[in-house]
Enzyme design. Structure first.
Site, mmCIF file in Angstrom:
data_model
loop_
_atom_site.group_PDB
_atom_site.id
_atom_site.type_symbol
_atom_site.label_atom_id
_atom_site.label_comp_id
_atom_site.label_asym_id
_atom_site.label_seq_id
_atom_site.Cartn_x
_atom_site.Cartn_y
_atom_site.Cartn_z
ATOM 1 N N LEU A 218 1.015 -0.972 0.155
ATOM 2 C CA LEU A 218 0.063 0.014 -0.100
ATOM 3 C C LEU A 218 0.973 1.156 -0.062
ATOM 4 O O LEU A 218 1.601 1.501 0.942
ATOM 5 C CB LEU A 218 -0.968 -0.111 1.397
ATOM 6 C CG LEU A 218 -2.095 0.916 1.155
ATOM 7 C CD1 LEU A 218 -3.134 0.534 -0.034
ATOM 8 C CD2 LEU A 218 -2.992 0.829 2.570
ATOM 9 N N ASP A 219 0.913 2.066 -1.214
ATOM 10 C CA ASP A 219 2.035 3.161 -1.163
ATOM 11 C C ASP A 219 2.120 3.979 -0.235
ATOM 12 O O ASP A 219 0.960 4.148 0.557
ATOM 13 C CB ASP A 219 1.837 3.443 -2.605
ATOM 14 C CG ASP A 219 0.863 4.533 -2.937
ATOM 15 O OD1 ASP A 219 0.580 5.489 -2.442
ATOM 16 O OD2 ASP A 219 0.070 4.062 -3.949
ATOM 17 N N ILE A 220 2.921 4.753 0.108
ATOM 18 C CA ILE A 220 3.147 5.819 0.815
ATOM 19 C C ILE A 220 2.134 6.910 1.094
ATOM 20 O O ILE A 220 1.772 7.388 1.998
ATOM 21 C CB ILE A 220 4.559 6.484 1.001
ATOM 22 C CG1 ILE A 220 4.911 7.199 2.145
ATOM 23 C CG2 ILE A 220 4.850 7.455 -0.364
ATOM 24 C CD1 ILE A 220 6.590 7.530 2.199
ATOM 25 N N ASP A 221 1.413 7.173 -0.427
ATOM 26 C CA ASP A 221 0.498 8.161 -0.348
ATOM 27 C C ASP A 221 -0.927 7.678 0.042
ATOM 28 O O ASP A 221 -1.944 8.335 -0.341
ATOM 29 C CB ASP A 221 0.436 8.952 -1.685
ATOM 30 C CG ASP A 221 1.824 9.697 -1.670
ATOM 31 O OD1 ASP A 221 2.347 10.245 -0.761
ATOM 32 O OD2 ASP A 221 2.424 9.612 -2.813
#
Length: 243
Positions: free
Chosen positions: A110-113
């Protein structure tokens, strides 16, 4: 053993070394031992008992944390797994122990953003189910978008053919994507249901049809919902739950 879903490959190695694997009544303690399809594999109860102690944790990841190893100064999501962040609504009955952090790894990115449901597990069977080569577990996301200068009522002006292309017809890195379920939740938010998880896939898909993602939240993985779990907090996967 891994292919049969009995355990992960790492666990298989450990069990063999401990003499917990029995083939046709004979204990096997040599790694790489060949087993024929017609042979019977049994697992010592001690291995099952150890496996039962493994935990799977559901975290509501906030923006600003990476799923795996620390990178570019950003903390990994596992640093949020503390007694202080344990959700008071957890009904699993499992008590926290520092040993549960050993070999705890994210099952999917789940990407940082992005925010939402991140699964961390010690159980190789769970990881295989969620991110294994043959996984068919779907993941659901709510995605807030803008379109050109529009931030609201985008559903009224976004071309239907572009929505159809989001559902099926795009390629990333020269590889066609699997069909996806994509629909409008409201005038500025789309619902995506995917059965694959390429890096930053939804953001890249939206970019290809002229949409800009301004918010992305994963709300479900298989049969497990994010539900009322507050952002930054976590709970255990209950024994009655399964993906």
């Amino acid at each position: 053993m891994s292919e049969l879903g009995l355990c992960s490959r790492r666990e298989a190695d450990e069990w063999i070394e401990k003499g917990w694997v029995i083939v046709d009544g004979v204990r096997i303690d040599t790694l790489g031992t060949k087993v024929l399809p017609e042979q019977q594999i049994e697992i010592d109860p001690a291995a099952r008992a150890e496996q039962a102690k493994q935990v799977t944790i559901l975290l509501h990841k906030p923006v600003g944390f990476v799923s795996g190893q620390a990178e570019d100064g950003y903390l990994p999501a596992i640093t949020l797994i503390t007694p202080e962040n344990h959700w008071e609504g957890d009904r699993s009955g499992i008590r926290f122990s520092g040993m549960q952090l050993r070999a705890l790894a994210p099952a999917g990115r789940l990407d940082i953003d992005s925010t939402g449901l991140l699964v961390l597990t010690q159980d190789g069977r769970v990881a295989r189910q969620l991110i294994g080569e043959n996984s068919d577990i779907d993941k659901e996301y709510l995605v807030r978008v803008t379109y050109g200068d529009q931030a609201t009522d985008i559903d009224q002006s976004f071309p239907p053919e572009s929505l159809a292309t989001l559902r099926h017809g795009l390629s990333l890195d020269d590889v066609p994507l699997k069909p996806a379920m994509v629909s409008w939740q409201n005038g500025e938010q789309l619902r995506f249901v995917l059965r694959e998880g390429k890096k930053r896939q939804i953001r890249r898909m939206c970019e290809l049809v002229g949409l800009n993602v301004v918010g992305l939240k994963r709300v479900r993985m298989g049969r497990v919902q994010l539900g009322a779990l507050p952002q930054g907090q976590w709970r255990y996967l209950d024994t009655e739950e399964s993906f």
